[in-house]
Write a protein that holds these residues in place. Structure first.
Motif, PDB file in Angstrom:
ATOM      1  N   GLU A 169       0.844  -1.199   0.000  1.00  0.00           N
ATOM      2  CA  GLU A 169       0.000   0.000   0.000  1.00  0.00           C
ATOM      3  C   GLU A 169       0.880   1.251   0.000  1.00  0.00           C
ATOM      4  O   GLU A 169       0.570   2.244  -0.673  1.00  0.00           O
ATOM      5  CB  GLU A 169      -0.906  -0.019   1.239  1.00  0.00           C
ATOM      6  CG  GLU A 169      -1.949   1.089   1.266  1.00  0.00           C
ATOM      7  CD  GLU A 169      -3.018   0.891   0.205  1.00  0.00           C
ATOM      8  OE1 GLU A 169      -3.674   1.892  -0.156  1.00  0.00           O
ATOM      9  OE2 GLU A 169      -3.206  -0.247  -0.253  1.00  0.00           O
ATOM     10  N   LYS A 170       1.979   1.180   0.754  1.00  0.00           N
ATOM     11  CA  LYS A 170       2.907   2.311   0.791  1.00  0.00           C
ATOM     12  C   LYS A 170       3.515   2.570  -0.585  1.00  0.00           C
ATOM     13  O   LYS A 170       3.641   3.722  -1.012  1.00  0.00           O
ATOM     14  CB  LYS A 170       4.007   2.031   1.819  1.00  0.00           C
ATOM     15  CG  LYS A 170       5.013   3.166   1.974  1.00  0.00           C
ATOM     16  CD  LYS A 170       6.061   2.820   3.029  1.00  0.00           C
ATOM     17  CE  LYS A 170       7.080   3.952   3.177  1.00  0.00           C
ATOM     18  NZ  LYS A 170       8.113   3.617   4.197  1.00  0.00           N
ATOM     19  N   LYS A 171       3.864   1.514  -1.281  1.00  0.00           N
ATOM     20  CA  LYS A 171       4.440   1.643  -2.608  1.00  0.00           C
ATOM     21  C   LYS A 171       3.423   2.235  -3.590  1.00  0.00           C
ATOM     22  O   LYS A 171       3.752   3.112  -4.396  1.00  0.00           O
ATOM     23  CB  LYS A 171       4.907   0.273  -3.104  1.00  0.00           C
ATOM     24  CG  LYS A 171       5.448   0.252  -4.523  1.00  0.00           C
ATOM     25  CD  LYS A 171       6.768   0.984  -4.653  1.00  0.00           C
ATOM     26  CE  LYS A 171       7.377   0.782  -6.032  1.00  0.00           C
ATOM     27  NZ  LYS A 171       8.656   1.492  -6.193  1.00  0.00           N
ATOM     28  N   ILE A 172       2.209   1.776  -3.504  1.00  0.00           N
ATOM     29  CA  ILE A 172       1.156   2.276  -4.392  1.00  0.00           C
ATOM     30  C   ILE A 172       0.936   3.769  -4.160  1.00  0.00           C
ATOM     31  O   ILE A 172       0.809   4.556  -5.102  1.00  0.00           O
ATOM     32  CB  ILE A 172      -0.152   1.483  -4.183  1.00  0.00           C
ATOM     33  CG1 ILE A 172       0.032   0.040  -4.657  1.00  0.00           C
ATOM     34  CG2 ILE A 172      -1.301   2.139  -4.926  1.00  0.00           C
ATOM     35  CD1 ILE A 172      -1.155  -0.864  -4.369  1.00  0.00           C
ATOM     36  N   ASN A 173       0.883   4.178  -2.872  1.00  0.00           N
ATOM     37  CA  ASN A 173       0.712   5.604  -2.563  1.00  0.00           C
ATOM     38  C   ASN A 173       1.899   6.422  -3.039  1.00  0.00           C
ATOM     39  O   ASN A 173       1.743   7.570  -3.478  1.00  0.00           O
ATOM     40  CB  ASN A 173       0.522   5.780  -1.049  1.00  0.00           C
ATOM     41  CG  ASN A 173      -0.816   5.241  -0.567  1.00  0.00           C
ATOM     42  OD1 ASN A 173      -1.789   5.204  -1.325  1.00  0.00           O
ATOM     43  ND2 ASN A 173      -0.878   4.797   0.689  1.00  0.00           N
ATOM     44  N   SER A 174       3.089   5.822  -2.970  1.00  0.00           N
ATOM     45  CA  SER A 174       4.288   6.507  -3.448  1.00  0.00           C
ATOM     46  C   SER A 174       4.230   6.722  -4.957  1.00  0.00           C
ATOM     47  O   SER A 174       4.572   7.800  -5.459  1.00  0.00           O
ATOM     48  CB  SER A 174       5.529   5.691  -3.072  1.00  0.00           C
ATOM     49  OG  SER A 174       6.693   6.259  -3.648  1.00  0.00           O
ATOM     50  N   LYS A 176       1.538   6.872  -6.738  1.00  0.00           N
ATOM     51  CA  LYS A 176       0.461   7.828  -6.975  1.00  0.00           C
ATOM     52  C   LYS A 176       0.964   9.251  -6.752  1.00  0.00           C
ATOM     53  O   LYS A 176       0.666  10.163  -7.543  1.00  0.00           O
ATOM     54  CB  LYS A 176      -0.708   7.508  -6.045  1.00  0.00           C
ATOM     55  CG  LYS A 176      -1.974   8.257  -6.360  1.00  0.00           C
ATOM     56  CD  LYS A 176      -3.122   7.708  -5.512  1.00  0.00           C
ATOM     57  CE  LYS A 176      -2.816   7.843  -4.026  1.00  0.00           C
ATOM     58  NZ  LYS A 176      -3.989   7.502  -3.187  1.00  0.00           N
ATOM     59  N   ALA A 177       1.764   9.436  -5.719  1.00  0.00           N
ATOM     60  CA  ALA A 177       2.287  10.769  -5.403  1.00  0.00           C
ATOM     61  C   ALA A 177       3.335  11.225  -6.414  1.00  0.00           C
ATOM     62  O   ALA A 177       3.484  12.427  -6.672  1.00  0.00           O
ATOM     63  CB  ALA A 177       2.888  10.765  -3.996  1.00  0.00           C
ATOM     64  N   SER A 180       1.651   8.911 -11.230  1.00  0.00           N
ATOM     65  CA  SER A 180       1.360   7.703 -12.009  1.00  0.00           C
ATOM     66  C   SER A 180       0.678   8.082 -13.318  1.00  0.00           C
ATOM     67  O   SER A 180      -0.182   8.966 -13.353  1.00  0.00           O
ATOM     68  CB  SER A 180       0.446   6.767 -11.204  1.00  0.00           C
ATOM     69  OG  SER A 180      -0.003   5.704 -12.012  1.00  0.00           O
ATOM     70  N   GLU A 184      -5.557   5.874  -9.956  1.00  0.00           N
ATOM     71  CA  GLU A 184      -5.300   4.988  -8.819  1.00  0.00           C
ATOM     72  C   GLU A 184      -6.032   3.659  -8.988  1.00  0.00           C
ATOM     73  O   GLU A 184      -5.486   2.590  -8.668  1.00  0.00           O
ATOM     74  CB  GLU A 184      -5.744   5.666  -7.516  1.00  0.00           C
ATOM     75  CG  GLU A 184      -5.507   4.800  -6.278  1.00  0.00           C
ATOM     76  CD  GLU A 184      -5.970   5.478  -4.992  1.00  0.00           C
ATOM     77  OE1 GLU A 184      -5.951   4.810  -3.933  1.00  0.00           O
ATOM     78  OE2 GLU A 184      -6.348   6.672  -5.050  1.00  0.00           O
ATOM     79  N   ARG A 188      -4.074   0.072  -9.015  1.00  0.00           N
ATOM     80  CA  ARG A 188      -4.364  -1.041  -8.105  1.00  0.00           C
ATOM     81  C   ARG A 188      -4.750  -2.295  -8.905  1.00  0.00           C
ATOM     82  O   ARG A 188      -4.435  -3.431  -8.502  1.00  0.00           O
ATOM     83  CB  ARG A 188      -5.476  -0.658  -7.140  1.00  0.00           C
ATOM     84  CG  ARG A 188      -5.060   0.422  -6.144  1.00  0.00           C
ATOM     85  CD  ARG A 188      -6.164   0.742  -5.148  1.00  0.00           C
ATOM     86  NE  ARG A 188      -5.729   1.778  -4.216  1.00  0.00           N
ATOM     87  CZ  ARG A 188      -4.988   1.553  -3.124  1.00  0.00           C
ATOM     88  NH1 ARG A 188      -4.622   0.308  -2.811  1.00  0.00           N
ATOM     89  NH2 ARG A 188      -4.638   2.550  -2.327  1.00  0.00           N
TER      90      ARG A 188
END
Length: 287
Positions: A169-174, A176-177, A180, A184, A188
């Protein structure tokens, strides 16, 4: 005399035929006579327009004006210098492409059509990449997706499913920030699809074996003549879509799957008039 020579050296805008006509006019205006002291290998033009030659590359014709007789060199084609300008034309090769590729198409899109689209793909990472890029068609066009392709590869570790499947989840948020290239929801879905690919590999050996099994490991070659005949989906795409959704894949509707099949060469939808149609038809690897 000077004007006549200029007409010989600089043909009129009509080209070769115009130059020939100019020479014909000059020959009617100024009589030709034989030069007596030429070497035996020489070739000369006589009063009746015939040529006396014995294989030499050079000859001289004599044009008489008010000041006397002046020699003018004439070189056969491909030998020495000529008073006529060279008119060699480069051969023009025109490749006929699918009609949706136009003179205004972006270079990336043209290259994708010429080098990748419709070429059978068997590498799992490449298949995962094309599946992901095809899913992005719900948001963007192919030219836009291709312009962001390097960014996709960087963020998704060159589409290695074993790595992407471990995104937290941390990687996905990273991602996204950091900007990407897809939403989102799509991001995912990509991570979830990577996890499903690993399961498929356990069952079928490779993701490629699974994908190609829907067409009995042989591309569908349609050979349509017109772009309006190319469908948005077909029964095989619907079958693959249903099975993938049953297994937990996301963003794999039949329209997306058909676009993926086209890109991965599972379906050859190059128009029959396209120079890539036959090439792609011969590239599949029989099992």
């Amino acid at each position: 005399m000077e004007q006549i020579l200029k007409s010989e050296i600089h043909p009129d805008p009509r080209g070769v035929l115009g130059a020939a006509a100019a020479r014909a006019r000059a020959s009617r205006t100024l009589p030709l006579r034989r030069k007596k002291d030429l070497p035996e290998s020489g070739r000369v033009l006589t009063e009746d327009g015939s040529a006396d030659s014995s294989g030499s590359s050079w000859s001289q014709s004599l044009i008489k004006d008010n000041d006397g007789v002046k020699p003018m060199k004439i070189a056969p084609e491909g030998h020495g210098e000529s008073v006529l300008p060279s008119m060699q034309l480069e051969p023009v090769t025109v490749q006929s492409r699918c009609t949706w590729i136009t003179a205004y198409s972006e270079n990336l899109y043209v290259s994708f059509h010429d080098e990748e689209w419709g070429v059978p793909v068997y590498d799992d990472q490449r298949i995962f990449e094309l599946l992901t890029l095809s899913a992005a068609l719900s948001e963007f066009s192919w030219p836009t997706i291709l312009s962001r392709r390097d960014k996709f590869r960087k963020l998704l570790d060159n589409f290695n499913p074993a790595i992407v499947a471990k995104f937290t989840e941390k990687k996905i948020n990273s991602l996204k920030a950091s900007g990407s290239p897809i939403s989102e929801e799509k991001l995912r879905a990509v991570v979830g699809n990577a996890r499903q690919i690993l399961k498929v590999i356990e069952e079928f050996g490779t993701f490629s074996n699974y994908i190609w099994s829907f067409v009995n490991h042989k591309p569908i070659v349609n050979g349509f003549r017109h772009a309006c005949q190319v469908p948005m989906r077909n029964p095989k795409a619907e079958l693959m879509s249903n099975d993938m959704m049953r297994r937990g894949f996301r963003c794999v509707g039949p329209t997306i799957i058909y676009s993926f099949m086209q890109a991965a060469g599972i379906v050859n939808d190059h128009l029959s008039s396209c120079f890539r149609f036959r090439d792609c038809s011969l590239m599949f690897q029989p099992v």
